[in-house]
Design a protein around this motif. Structure first.
Motif, PDB file in Angstrom:
ATOM      1  N   GLY A 134     -52.644-131.735 -49.790  1.00  0.00           N
ATOM      2  CA  GLY A 134     -53.895-131.077 -49.449  1.00  0.00           C
ATOM      3  C   GLY A 134     -53.829-130.237 -48.185  1.00  0.00           C
ATOM      4  N   LYS A 135     -54.901-129.515 -47.949  1.00  0.00           N
ATOM      5  CA  LYS A 135     -54.962-128.521 -46.879  1.00  0.00           C
ATOM      6  C   LYS A 135     -54.786-129.124 -45.496  1.00  0.00           C
ATOM      7  CE  LYS A 135     -58.112-124.961 -45.091  1.00  0.00           C
ATOM      8  NZ  LYS A 135     -59.427-124.309 -45.280  1.00  0.00           N
ATOM      9  N   ASP A 136     -55.458-130.246 -45.227  1.00  0.00           N
ATOM     10  CA  ASP A 136     -55.396-130.829 -43.888  1.00  0.00           C
ATOM     11  C   ASP A 136     -53.978-131.211 -43.498  1.00  0.00           C
ATOM     12  OD1 ASP A 136     -58.093-130.596 -43.289  1.00  0.00           O
ATOM     13  OD2 ASP A 136     -58.596-132.514 -44.201  1.00  0.00           O
ATOM     14  N   PHE A 137     -53.289-131.897 -44.406  1.00  0.00           N
ATOM     15  CA  PHE A 137     -51.923-132.319 -44.092  1.00  0.00           C
ATOM     16  C   PHE A 137     -50.988-131.126 -44.010  1.00  0.00           C
ATOM     17  CE2 PHE A 137     -47.697-133.848 -45.422  1.00  0.00           C
ATOM     18  CZ  PHE A 137     -47.430-134.602 -44.286  1.00  0.00           C
ATOM     19  N   PHE A 138     -51.173-130.170 -44.888  1.00  0.00           N
ATOM     20  CA  PHE A 138     -50.338-128.962 -44.851  1.00  0.00           C
ATOM     21  C   PHE A 138     -50.509-128.237 -43.522  1.00  0.00           C
ATOM     22  CE2 PHE A 138     -49.705-124.387 -45.852  1.00  0.00           C
ATOM     23  CZ  PHE A 138     -48.370-124.446 -46.224  1.00  0.00           C
ATOM     24  N   ASN A 139     -51.759-128.117 -43.047  1.00  0.00           N
ATOM     25  CA  ASN A 139     -52.015-127.489 -41.741  1.00  0.00           C
ATOM     26  C   ASN A 139     -51.246-128.195 -40.636  1.00  0.00           C
ATOM     27  OD1 ASN A 139     -53.829-125.754 -42.917  1.00  0.00           O
ATOM     28  ND2 ASN A 139     -55.640-126.924 -42.344  1.00  0.00           N
ATOM     29  N   LEU A 140     -51.178-129.508 -40.747  1.00  0.00           N
ATOM     30  CA  LEU A 140     -50.541-130.316 -39.716  1.00  0.00           C
ATOM     31  C   LEU A 140     -49.038-130.054 -39.650  1.00  0.00           C
ATOM     32  CD1 LEU A 140     -51.318-132.563 -37.673  1.00  0.00           C
ATOM     33  CD2 LEU A 140     -50.687-134.216 -39.430  1.00  0.00           C
ATOM     34  N   ILE A 141     -48.368-130.142 -40.766  1.00  0.00           N
ATOM     35  CA  ILE A 141     -46.903-130.076 -40.738  1.00  0.00           C
ATOM     36  C   ILE A 141     -46.364-128.670 -40.485  1.00  0.00           C
ATOM     37  CG2 ILE A 141     -46.624-132.136 -42.157  1.00  0.00           C
ATOM     38  CD1 ILE A 141     -45.969-130.318 -44.527  1.00  0.00           C
ATOM     39  N   ILE A 142     -47.164-127.648 -40.730  1.00  0.00           N
ATOM     40  CA  ILE A 142     -46.657-126.293 -40.462  1.00  0.00           C
ATOM     41  C   ILE A 142     -46.894-125.874 -39.010  1.00  0.00           C
ATOM     42  CG2 ILE A 142     -46.974-125.557 -42.851  1.00  0.00           C
ATOM     43  CD1 ILE A 142     -49.424-123.950 -41.936  1.00  0.00           C
ATOM     44  N   THR A 143     -47.492-126.752 -38.201  1.00  0.00           N
ATOM     45  CA  THR A 143     -47.845-126.389 -36.825  1.00  0.00           C
ATOM     46  C   THR A 143     -46.711-126.647 -35.844  1.00  0.00           C
ATOM     47  OG1 THR A 143     -50.162-126.862 -37.296  1.00  0.00           O
ATOM     48  CG2 THR A 143     -49.551-126.752 -34.982  1.00  0.00           C
ATOM     49  N   ILE A 144     -45.866-127.662 -36.105  1.00  0.00           N
ATOM     50  CA  ILE A 144     -44.785-127.962 -35.162  1.00  0.00           C
ATOM     51  C   ILE A 144     -43.532-127.166 -35.535  1.00  0.00           C
ATOM     52  CG2 ILE A 144     -45.724-130.261 -34.742  1.00  0.00           C
ATOM     53  CD1 ILE A 144     -43.332-131.383 -36.361  1.00  0.00           C
ATOM     54  N   PRO A 145     -42.668-126.876 -34.563  1.00  0.00           N
ATOM     55  CA  PRO A 145     -41.453-126.092 -34.843  1.00  0.00           C
ATOM     56  C   PRO A 145     -40.500-126.807 -35.794  1.00  0.00           C
ATOM     57  CG  PRO A 145     -41.924-126.149 -32.483  1.00  0.00           C
ATOM     58  CD  PRO A 145     -42.840-127.144 -33.123  1.00  0.00           C
ATOM     59  N   TRP A 146     -39.658-126.013 -36.433  1.00  0.00           N
ATOM     60  CA  TRP A 146     -38.709-126.560 -37.406  1.00  0.00           C
ATOM     61  C   TRP A 146     -37.744-127.548 -36.754  1.00  0.00           C
ATOM     62  CZ3 TRP A 146     -38.372-127.550 -42.213  1.00  0.00           C
ATOM     63  CH2 TRP A 146     -37.144-127.816 -42.824  1.00  0.00           C
ATOM     64  N   GLY A 147     -37.319-127.279 -35.531  1.00  0.00           N
ATOM     65  CA  GLY A 147     -36.419-128.189 -34.838  1.00  0.00           C
ATOM     66  C   GLY A 147     -37.024-129.569 -34.665  1.00  0.00           C
ATOM     67  N   HIS A 148     -38.346-129.641 -34.480  1.00  0.00           N
ATOM     68  CA  HIS A 148     -39.024-130.936 -34.397  1.00  0.00           C
ATOM     69  C   HIS A 148     -38.951-131.666 -35.746  1.00  0.00           C
ATOM     70  CE1 HIS A 148     -40.453-129.119 -30.743  1.00  0.00           C
ATOM     71  NE2 HIS A 148     -41.232-130.146 -30.432  1.00  0.00           N
ATOM     72  N   HIS A 149     -39.095-130.893 -36.839  1.00  0.00           N
ATOM     73  CA  HIS A 149     -38.998-131.507 -38.165  1.00  0.00           C
ATOM     74  C   HIS A 149     -37.607-132.090 -38.392  1.00  0.00           C
ATOM     75  CE1 HIS A 149     -42.864-130.718 -40.018  1.00  0.00           C
ATOM     76  NE2 HIS A 149     -42.828-129.462 -39.610  1.00  0.00           N
ATOM     77  N   THR A 150     -36.560-131.349 -38.031  1.00  0.00           N
ATOM     78  CA  THR A 150     -35.210-131.872 -38.247  1.00  0.00           C
ATOM     79  C   THR A 150     -34.969-133.127 -37.400  1.00  0.00           C
ATOM     80  OG1 THR A 150     -34.239-130.384 -36.571  1.00  0.00           O
ATOM     81  CG2 THR A 150     -34.315-129.591 -38.853  1.00  0.00           C
ATOM     82  N   THR A 151     -35.548-133.161 -36.198  1.00  0.00           N
ATOM     83  CA  THR A 151     -35.448-134.370 -35.363  1.00  0.00           C
ATOM     84  C   THR A 151     -36.118-135.551 -36.048  1.00  0.00           C
ATOM     85  OG1 THR A 151     -35.356-133.122 -33.291  1.00  0.00           O
ATOM     86  CG2 THR A 151     -36.128-135.400 -33.161  1.00  0.00           C
ATOM     87  N   LEU A 152     -37.309-135.330 -36.586  1.00  0.00           N
ATOM     88  CA  LEU A 152     -38.026-136.405 -37.286  1.00  0.00           C
ATOM     89  C   LEU A 152     -37.241-136.872 -38.512  1.00  0.00           C
ATOM     90  CD1 LEU A 152     -41.650-134.979 -37.076  1.00  0.00           C
ATOM     91  CD2 LEU A 152     -40.820-137.034 -35.936  1.00  0.00           C
ATOM     92  N   LEU A 153     -36.657-135.939 -39.243  1.00  0.00           N
ATOM     93  CA  LEU A 153     -35.908-136.310 -40.444  1.00  0.00           C
ATOM     94  C   LEU A 153     -34.671-137.130 -40.106  1.00  0.00           C
ATOM     95  CD1 LEU A 153     -36.174-132.937 -42.397  1.00  0.00           C
ATOM     96  CD2 LEU A 153     -37.271-135.103 -43.000  1.00  0.00           C
ATOM     97  N   ARG A 154     -34.077-136.845 -38.952  1.00  0.00           N
ATOM     98  CA  ARG A 154     -32.883-137.597 -38.542  1.00  0.00           C
ATOM     99  C   ARG A 154     -33.234-139.015 -38.083  1.00  0.00           C
ATOM    100  NH1 ARG A 154     -31.466-132.646 -35.675  1.00  0.00           N
ATOM    101  NH2 ARG A 154     -29.745-131.587 -36.724  1.00  0.00           N
ATOM    102  N   LYS A 155     -34.402-139.183 -37.460  1.00  0.00           N
ATOM    103  CA  LYS A 155     -34.693-140.420 -36.744  1.00  0.00           C
ATOM    104  C   LYS A 155     -35.781-141.294 -37.365  1.00  0.00           C
ATOM    105  CE  LYS A 155     -33.298-138.470 -32.267  1.00  0.00           C
ATOM    106  NZ  LYS A 155     -32.224-139.449 -31.979  1.00  0.00           N
ATOM    107  N   ILE A 156     -36.597-140.739 -38.268  1.00  0.00           N
ATOM    108  CA  ILE A 156     -37.758-141.469 -38.790  1.00  0.00           C
ATOM    109  C   ILE A 156     -37.644-141.631 -40.302  1.00  0.00           C
ATOM    110  CG2 ILE A 156     -40.275-141.486 -38.998  1.00  0.00           C
ATOM    111  CD1 ILE A 156     -39.344-141.777 -36.133  1.00  0.00           C
ATOM    112  N   LYS A 157     -37.952-142.832 -40.775  1.00  0.00           N
ATOM    113  CA  LYS A 157     -37.904-143.107 -42.217  1.00  0.00           C
ATOM    114  C   LYS A 157     -39.295-143.219 -42.834  1.00  0.00           C
ATOM    115  CE  LYS A 157     -33.431-143.442 -41.982  1.00  0.00           C
ATOM    116  NZ  LYS A 157     -32.610-142.304 -42.465  1.00  0.00           N
ATOM    117  N   ASP A 158     -40.282-143.543 -42.028  1.00  0.00           N
ATOM    118  CA  ASP A 158     -41.625-143.796 -42.523  1.00  0.00           C
ATOM    119  C   ASP A 158     -42.535-142.590 -42.280  1.00  0.00           C
ATOM    120  OD1 ASP A 158     -43.722-145.874 -43.434  1.00  0.00           O
ATOM    121  OD2 ASP A 158     -44.561-145.119 -41.566  1.00  0.00           O
ATOM    122  N   VAL A 159     -43.244-142.163 -43.308  1.00  0.00           N
ATOM    123  CA  VAL A 159     -44.070-140.960 -43.199  1.00  0.00           C
ATOM    124  C   VAL A 159     -45.242-141.167 -42.241  1.00  0.00           C
ATOM    125  CG1 VAL A 159     -45.391-139.231 -44.481  1.00  0.00           C
ATOM    126  CG2 VAL A 159     -43.421-140.311 -45.536  1.00  0.00           C
TER     127      VAL A 159
END
Length: 384
Positions: A134-159
């Protein structure tokens, strides 16, 4: 058959290149949200094609070569980064039902998709919004830089945990290094874990915010102290490392001073540390204890809060809050001690690097020896 000879792959690659070329995503790569939209779209396409087409393990490597050849100036199309696009889409797509309640708390975010009238890009956004909860969650995840996403993917397992760090990154404008620090010190599991009486001593809105500000335990591992540490040593070390201390305290804490003087009647008293919180509009008294919680500690910090309210606080300031930091605590004992206290007080534990006293003494001896050798060397130079 090689994938580059596969008609299905060639047709899909042509469409993907066309999407990148025709949309305004390519023209707006400097805008983070457009880049994130593109990466999630590519990730969704890869997931779809790998599900429906058997293109083999070399598919992503070949895609990387083809996109780098077509768009050499864009960057971001390494095989590793494309795999992150795939992982990011799968990660945020896996538990969509979890997002409805937490995302509602972030009302100020607005959809940051392009103002382009291009049909392709509008369809891309609509498709991703539908696929990613949905729109709210999509708005959230597109706001932080891509490098932050790769950091989260490396270190976090739980959404849910990732969502927490995304929200905090937006709220506090964290750099990637700060995000990594907060993950490594387990902020998700420490936030709001202090024992407080805020619910009964503060208005509801302030109570929720104040509770969220406190952690337990606080991580002071940027300082090293001996087993025989005194409270003044801990206080001094924290102030020596004030930048890291403020980072650990969180956003909004403004340092007012240590050993803040309060004159009550004919006597003078001094708080350990005094801060002002810019969001709560309240003074924050922090008292440091180098041993386990004892009920009498509450009486002392309660006295300081009352003195600040009477002698320092202005009419427009919120209620003064006390934070008592102890080496360890029994939660039931703390709750019992706070039961009939009217001033808002929170009690947390802290951790620091502990250096055994015998090692500290040996280090002191070594430092003295080095100093003595330097003195002898200088004397020899003067004699020559």
């Amino acid at each position: 058959m090689s994938i580059i000879q596969n008609a299905g792959y060639k047709n899909w690659l042509r469409d993907l290149k066309s999407t990148i070329q025709e949309s305004q995503i390519k023209a707006a790569l400097a805008v983070n949200t457009q880049l994130i939209i593109l990466y999630f779209y590519i990730g969704s396409q890869i997931v779809e094609k790998q599900k429906n087409a058997k293109w083999g393990s070399g598919f992503i490597n070949q895609l990387s070569k083809d996109l780098k050849a077509e768009f050499p100036e864009m960057g971001g199309f390494s095989s590793d980064n494309i795999r992150f696009m795939q992982r990011a889409y799968l990660f945020y797509n896996q538990q969509v039902s979890l997002f409805a309640r937490p995302v509602q708390q972030i009302n100020e975010l607005q959809l940051k998709s392009s103002k382009s009238t291009e049909k392709d890009e509008s369809l891309i956004v609509a498709q991703l919004v539908q696929q990613l909860g949905g729109k709210d969650f999509f708005n959230l995840i597109i706001t932080i830089p891509w490098g932050h996403h790769t950091t989260l993917l490396r270190k976090i397992k739980d959404v849910k945990e990732a969502l927490f760090y995304i929200s905090k990154t937006i709220e506090n404008n964290w750099s990637r290094s700060v995000l990594e620090y907060q993950i490594e010190t387990n902020l998700f599991y420490r936030q709001g874990k202090a024992v407080t009486n805020f619910k009964n001593s503060l208005p509801a809105i302030q109570s929720d915010l104040a509770n969220e500000l406190l952690k337990s335990p606080y991580n002071f591992e940027f300082i090293t102290l001996s087993e025989r540490v005194k409270e003044k040593d801990l206080e001094q070390k924290l102030i020596q490392h004030i930048s890291q201390f403020l980072l650990e305290l969180g956003k909004g804490f403004a340092y007012m001073g240590r050993q803040f003087q309060l004159k009550v009647g004919s006597k003078e008293y001094r708080t350990d540390l005094l801060f002002y919180h810019t969001k709560l509009k309240s003074y924050i008294v922090i008292e440091l204890k180098i041993k386990e919680f004892e009920p009498e500690f509450i009486g002392k910090i309660n006295f300081y809060i009352s003195a600040i309210n009477e002698l320092v606080k202005d009419d427009f300031d919120g209620p003064t809050i006390g934070i008592l930091l102890c080496k360890n605590k029994d939660d039931f004992e703390v709750e019992f001690a706070l039961k009939d206290v009217n001033n808002p007080i929170g009690v947390s534990e802290y951790r620091y690097k502990e250096l055994p006293e015998n090692i500290k003494e040996n280090l002191s001896t070594l430092e003295a020896l080095v100093s003595e050798l330097k003195t002898l060397a200088e004397d020899e130079k003067q004699e020559k």
